[in-house]
Design a protein around this motif. Structure first.
Motif, short mmCIF file in Angstrom:
data_model
loop_
_atom_site.label_atom_id
_atom_site.label_comp_id
_atom_site.label_asym_id
_atom_site.label_seq_id
_atom_site.Cartn_x
_atom_site.Cartn_y
_atom_site.Cartn_z
N GLY A 146 0.81 -1.21 0.00
CA GLY A 146 0.00 0.00 0.00
C GLY A 146 0.84 1.26 0.00
N ALA A 147 1.96 1.23 0.71
CA ALA A 147 2.86 2.39 0.73
C ALA A 147 3.42 2.67 -0.66
CB ALA A 147 4.00 2.15 1.73
N LYS A 148 3.79 1.60 -1.34
CA LYS A 148 4.31 1.78 -2.70
C LYS A 148 3.19 2.15 -3.68
CE LYS A 148 8.33 0.69 -1.13
NZ LYS A 148 8.01 0.75 0.31
N SER A 150 0.80 4.11 -2.93
CA SER A 150 0.61 5.56 -2.76
C SER A 150 1.54 6.34 -3.68
CB SER A 150 0.85 5.96 -1.30
OG SER A 150 2.22 5.90 -0.94
N GLY A 203 -3.22 3.43 0.69
CA GLY A 203 -2.22 4.08 -0.16
C GLY A 203 -2.79 5.11 -1.10
N ASN A 230 5.17 7.44 1.12
CA ASN A 230 5.58 6.09 1.47
C ASN A 230 5.62 5.89 2.99
OD1 ASN A 230 7.06 3.44 0.51
ND2 ASN A 230 8.32 4.26 2.16
N THR A 233 2.03 6.32 4.63
CA THR A 233 1.13 5.22 4.31
C THR A 233 1.50 3.96 5.06
OG1 THR A 233 0.69 6.11 2.11
CG2 THR A 233 0.16 3.81 2.47
N ARG A 234 2.79 3.65 5.15
CA ARG A 234 3.20 2.43 5.84
C ARG A 234 2.64 2.41 7.27
NH1 ARG A 234 8.52 3.02 5.97
NH2 ARG A 234 9.05 1.69 4.19
N ALA A 237 -1.40 2.55 7.19
CA ALA A 237 -1.96 1.31 6.65
C ALA A 237 -1.83 0.16 7.65
CB ALA A 237 -1.27 0.94 5.34
#
Length: 263
Positions: A146-148, A150, A203, A230, A233-234, A237
């Protein structure tokens, strides 16, 4: 082409010794889906400590997770978060805020942003360490993907504020390319619905909000916004995923998660 793009993404998004060629870089910046695909690799590596859930104390697992995040991803993205934190507390126009982001001095905004996100991530890791091992691994993996995602979202919907990494990634991409990025996240999103699904979807939701804020305050998206997205979001999430699991769980249970993953 896709594998070359993923290698380029890993070369930029991690400290892994791959993707440091011009060909890999060119393939990466033209393929937004490479962001979440690289997230599977990074997420799989940083999730390893959670395999010891139930064997080691939760604080030990959480500390090992934080250490693995730094070892695998470095501090490049955290630097973007720090710069964005300094810009957020500046009173001025977008050009003045961008000047602050280029300043090497660390201000109170940077300290507050880094400290808050690090604390949030540590607390989320502690909570995840109290879950069954396979569930914890699935949530950490989905948070990283999810971070990626975003970052891929910013590449597809963002407007560059100036020449640099942001413009290099955004130019040539458009919202239609976001569909491929969303599609490649479906495997991890489906592992432990709804927990992993909401973690992944954090993200793009956060990226859209960050893009709107950056347009108003910074005149658009730069490289620092990618790094900040990144890191933010990490942490968010992982909290969202743990909360969703705690509230709803899954009818399959821990072994069901394994069976679903392998099917």
């Amino acid at each position: 082409m896709v594998l070359t793009a993923v290698r380029g993404a890993l070369g930029f998004l991690s400290r892994l010794p791959v993707g440091h060629t011009e060909r890999a870089w060119d393939a990466f910046v033209g393929t937004p889906a490479a962001f979440p695909l690289a997230g599977y690799v990074v997420g799989g590596l940083v999730a390893v400590p959670f395999l010891a859930t139930g064997l080691l104390p939760a604080p030990v697992i959480a500390a090992a997770y934080l250490g693995s995040v730094v070892l695998v991803t470095g501090v490049n993205h955290a630097d973007g978060l720090a710069d964005l934190g300094d810009a957020a507390v500046v009173h001025g126009d977008p050009a003045e805020r961008r000047d602050v982001m280029r300043d090497t001095t660390v201000g109170v905004g940077a300290v507050l942003a880094l400290g808050t996100v690090l604390l949030a991530l540590a607390l989320a890791a502690l909570a995840a360490a109290g879950l069954p091992p396979l569930v914890a691994v699935a949530l950490v993996l989905s948070a990283e993907v999810g971070a990626k995602l975003s970052m891929a979202t910013l590449a597809c919907v963002g407007r560059p504020s100036h020449d640099g990494f942001g413009s290099a990634v955004i130019d040539g991409n458009d919202p239609r390319r976001l569909l491929a990025s969303l599609a490649v996240t479906l495997p991890v999103a489906a592992v432990a619905v709804p927990a992993t699904a909401v973690a992944v979807l954090t993200g793009p939701l956060l990226a859209v909000a960050l893009s709107g804020w950056a347009d108003r305050r910074l005149g658009g998206i730069g490289g620092d916004a990618f790094g900040a997205a990144n890191e933010l979001t990490r942490a968010v999430a992982l909290h969202v995923g743990v909360a969703a699991w705690s509230l709803f769980g899954t009818p399959l249970g821990d072994w069901g998660v394994l069976a679903w993953t392998l099917s």
